[in-house]
Design a protein around this motif. Structure first.
Motif, PDB file in Angstrom:
ATOM      1  N   SER A  21     -11.077   8.917   9.726  1.00  0.00           N
ATOM      2  CA  SER A  21     -11.355   7.515   9.390  1.00  0.00           C
ATOM      3  C   SER A  21     -10.353   6.988   8.370  1.00  0.00           C
ATOM      4  O   SER A  21      -9.865   5.859   8.497  1.00  0.00           O
ATOM      5  CB  SER A  21     -12.775   7.364   8.853  1.00  0.00           C
ATOM      6  N   GLU A  22     -10.026   7.792   7.368  1.00  0.00           N
ATOM      7  CA  GLU A  22      -9.035   7.382   6.365  1.00  0.00           C
ATOM      8  C   GLU A  22      -7.659   7.198   6.994  1.00  0.00           C
ATOM      9  O   GLU A  22      -6.960   6.220   6.720  1.00  0.00           O
ATOM     10  CB  GLU A  22      -8.958   8.410   5.238  1.00  0.00           C
ATOM     11  N   LEU A  23      -7.262   8.145   7.843  1.00  0.00           N
ATOM     12  CA  LEU A  23      -5.959   8.054   8.500  1.00  0.00           C
ATOM     13  C   LEU A  23      -5.902   6.858   9.439  1.00  0.00           C
ATOM     14  O   LEU A  23      -4.897   6.137   9.489  1.00  0.00           O
ATOM     15  CB  LEU A  23      -5.658   9.351   9.255  1.00  0.00           C
ATOM     16  N   HIS A  24      -6.983   6.631  10.177  1.00  0.00           N
ATOM     17  CA  HIS A  24      -7.063   5.478  11.083  1.00  0.00           C
ATOM     18  C   HIS A  24      -6.910   4.180  10.298  1.00  0.00           C
ATOM     19  O   HIS A  24      -6.162   3.285  10.686  1.00  0.00           O
ATOM     20  CB  HIS A  24      -8.389   5.506  11.843  1.00  0.00           C
ATOM     21  N   SER A  25      -7.618   4.079   9.200  1.00  0.00           N
ATOM     22  CA  SER A  25      -7.526   2.895   8.330  1.00  0.00           C
ATOM     23  C   SER A  25      -6.108   2.680   7.851  1.00  0.00           C
ATOM     24  O   SER A  25      -5.616   1.558   7.822  1.00  0.00           O
ATOM     25  CB  SER A  25      -8.345   3.110   7.115  1.00  0.00           C
ATOM     26  N   SER A  26      -5.464   3.748   7.444  1.00  0.00           N
ATOM     27  CA  SER A  26      -4.102   3.657   6.948  1.00  0.00           C
ATOM     28  C   SER A  26      -3.157   3.150   8.028  1.00  0.00           C
ATOM     29  O   SER A  26      -2.279   2.333   7.767  1.00  0.00           O
ATOM     30  CB  SER A  26      -3.657   5.016   6.438  1.00  0.00           C
ATOM     31  N   ILE A  27      -3.347   3.614   9.250  1.00  0.00           N
ATOM     32  CA  ILE A  27      -2.486   3.178  10.356  1.00  0.00           C
ATOM     33  C   ILE A  27      -2.741   1.710  10.678  1.00  0.00           C
ATOM     34  O   ILE A  27      -1.802   0.927  10.813  1.00  0.00           O
ATOM     35  CB  ILE A  27      -2.725   4.044  11.608  1.00  0.00           C
ATOM     36  N   VAL A  28      -3.998   1.342  10.793  1.00  0.00           N
ATOM     37  CA  VAL A  28      -4.343  -0.027  11.169  1.00  0.00           C
ATOM     38  C   VAL A  28      -3.930  -1.025  10.089  1.00  0.00           C
ATOM     39  O   VAL A  28      -3.434  -2.109  10.385  1.00  0.00           O
ATOM     40  CB  VAL A  28      -5.860  -0.139  11.473  1.00  0.00           C
ATOM     41  N   ASN A  29      -4.092  -0.652   8.812  1.00  0.00           N
ATOM     42  CA  ASN A  29      -3.786  -1.567   7.716  1.00  0.00           C
ATOM     43  C   ASN A  29      -2.336  -1.503   7.255  1.00  0.00           C
ATOM     44  O   ASN A  29      -1.928  -2.308   6.427  1.00  0.00           O
ATOM     45  CB  ASN A  29      -4.683  -1.281   6.514  1.00  0.00           C
ATOM     46  N   SER A  30      -1.569  -0.557   7.762  1.00  0.00           N
ATOM     47  CA  SER A  30      -0.232  -0.343   7.215  1.00  0.00           C
ATOM     48  C   SER A  30       0.691  -1.535   7.393  1.00  0.00           C
ATOM     49  O   SER A  30       1.563  -1.773   6.579  1.00  0.00           O
ATOM     50  CB  SER A  30       0.395   0.902   7.830  1.00  0.00           C
ATOM     51  N   ARG A  31       0.518  -2.307   8.428  1.00  0.00           N
ATOM     52  CA  ARG A  31       1.433  -3.424   8.696  1.00  0.00           C
ATOM     53  C   ARG A  31       1.028  -4.677   7.927  1.00  0.00           C
ATOM     54  O   ARG A  31       1.867  -5.390   7.421  1.00  0.00           O
ATOM     55  CB  ARG A  31       1.444  -3.699  10.207  1.00  0.00           C
ATOM     56  N   TYR A  32      -0.276  -4.935   7.858  1.00  0.00           N
ATOM     57  CA  TYR A  32      -0.716  -6.217   7.310  1.00  0.00           C
ATOM     58  C   TYR A  32      -1.628  -6.126   6.103  1.00  0.00           C
ATOM     59  O   TYR A  32      -1.908  -7.114   5.466  1.00  0.00           O
ATOM     60  CB  TYR A  32      -1.430  -7.019   8.402  1.00  0.00           C
ATOM     61  N   GLY A  33      -2.129  -4.955   5.801  1.00  0.00           N
ATOM     62  CA  GLY A  33      -3.090  -4.862   4.725  1.00  0.00           C
ATOM     63  C   GLY A  33      -2.651  -3.915   3.631  1.00  0.00           C
ATOM     64  O   GLY A  33      -1.529  -3.442   3.622  1.00  0.00           O
ATOM     65  N   PRO A  34      -3.556  -3.652   2.699  1.00  0.00           N
ATOM     66  CA  PRO A  34      -3.228  -2.746   1.600  1.00  0.00           C
ATOM     67  C   PRO A  34      -3.084  -1.319   2.111  1.00  0.00           C
ATOM     68  O   PRO A  34      -3.874  -0.865   2.915  1.00  0.00           O
ATOM     69  CB  PRO A  34      -4.427  -2.884   0.669  1.00  0.00           C
ATOM     70  N   SER A  35      -2.064  -0.652   1.652  1.00  0.00           N
ATOM     71  CA  SER A  35      -1.848   0.723   2.050  1.00  0.00           C
ATOM     72  C   SER A  35      -0.998   1.417   1.000  1.00  0.00           C
ATOM     73  O   SER A  35      -0.109   0.804   0.412  1.00  0.00           O
ATOM     74  CB  SER A  35      -1.135   0.759   3.400  1.00  0.00           C
ATOM     75  N   LEU A  36      -1.275   2.666   0.784  1.00  0.00           N
ATOM     76  CA  LEU A  36      -0.454   3.441  -0.152  1.00  0.00           C
ATOM     77  C   LEU A  36       0.918   3.735   0.430  1.00  0.00           C
ATOM     78  O   LEU A  36       1.854   4.033  -0.298  1.00  0.00           O
ATOM     79  CB  LEU A  36      -1.157   4.745  -0.520  1.00  0.00           C
ATOM     80  N   ASP A  37       1.055   3.629   1.754  1.00  0.00           N
ATOM     81  CA  ASP A  37       2.346   3.896   2.383  1.00  0.00           C
ATOM     82  C   ASP A  37       3.405   2.933   1.874  1.00  0.00           C
ATOM     83  O   ASP A  37       4.544   3.322   1.633  1.00  0.00           O
ATOM     84  CB  ASP A  37       2.240   3.798   3.900  1.00  0.00           C
ATOM     85  N   GLY A  38       3.037   1.666   1.699  1.00  0.00           N
ATOM     86  CA  GLY A  38       3.986   0.684   1.177  1.00  0.00           C
ATOM     87  C   GLY A  38       4.446   1.039  -0.228  1.00  0.00           C
ATOM     88  O   GLY A  38       5.624   0.892  -0.567  1.00  0.00           O
ATOM     89  N   THR A  39       3.532   1.521  -1.031  1.00  0.00           N
ATOM     90  CA  THR A  39       3.871   1.943  -2.391  1.00  0.00           C
ATOM     91  C   THR A  39       4.812   3.139  -2.360  1.00  0.00           C
ATOM     92  O   THR A  39       5.799   3.184  -3.099  1.00  0.00           O
ATOM     93  CB  THR A  39       2.588   2.300  -3.172  1.00  0.00           C
TER      94      THR A  39
END
Length: 124
Positions: free
Chosen positions: A82-100
């Motif tokens: 669920s956490e990984l799914h959230s990260s993938i779905v939100n990575s383009r338009y929402g908050p994500s640690l990947d951007g940081t």
């Protein structure tokens, strides 16, 4: 069951990543890493459920404990996926640690040095 639900979540993650990035998905290593981690979790969960199910079906000693352990693993996999799914779905338009993480990496490359300084580098 839980394996089917998580498999559907994996499918939605793949579709979401492809919808976000299209052919450029190969450039987005964090999303690919998350997809690989989801696939690994599903593979492990499938193997554990298969083993526990077989043990229970043929009546092996302590098979109920194996079933209980597989339930714990399934709950843990559910949280991780669920956490990984959230990260993938939100990575383009929402908050994500990947951007940081990407911005930190860009700064390190630009500065050609590790950004943080030691807290004891200056004495007052």
């Amino acid at each position: 069951g839980i394996l089917e639900q998580l498999s559907v979540k994996f499918m939605m993650s793949v579709k979401g990543a492809l919808a976000n990035y299209g052919r450029d998905i190969v450039e987005y290593q964090f999303s690919l890493k998350h997809l690989a981690n989801i696939a690994t979790e599903l593979y492990v969960l499938n193997a554990v459920i298969a083993r526990a199910s077989r043990s229970y079906s043929i009546g092996l000693q302590n098979s109920q404990q194996e079933m209980n352990l597989s339930c714990i693993l399934a709950q843990d996999a559910n949280v991780k996926i669920s956490e990984l799914h959230s990260s993938i779905v939100n990575s383009r338009y929402g908050p994500s640690l990947d951007g940081t993480k990407i911005s930190i990496a860009d700064k390190v490359i630009t500065d050609k040095q590790h950004s943080p300084l030691s807290a004891i580098s200056r004495n007052y």
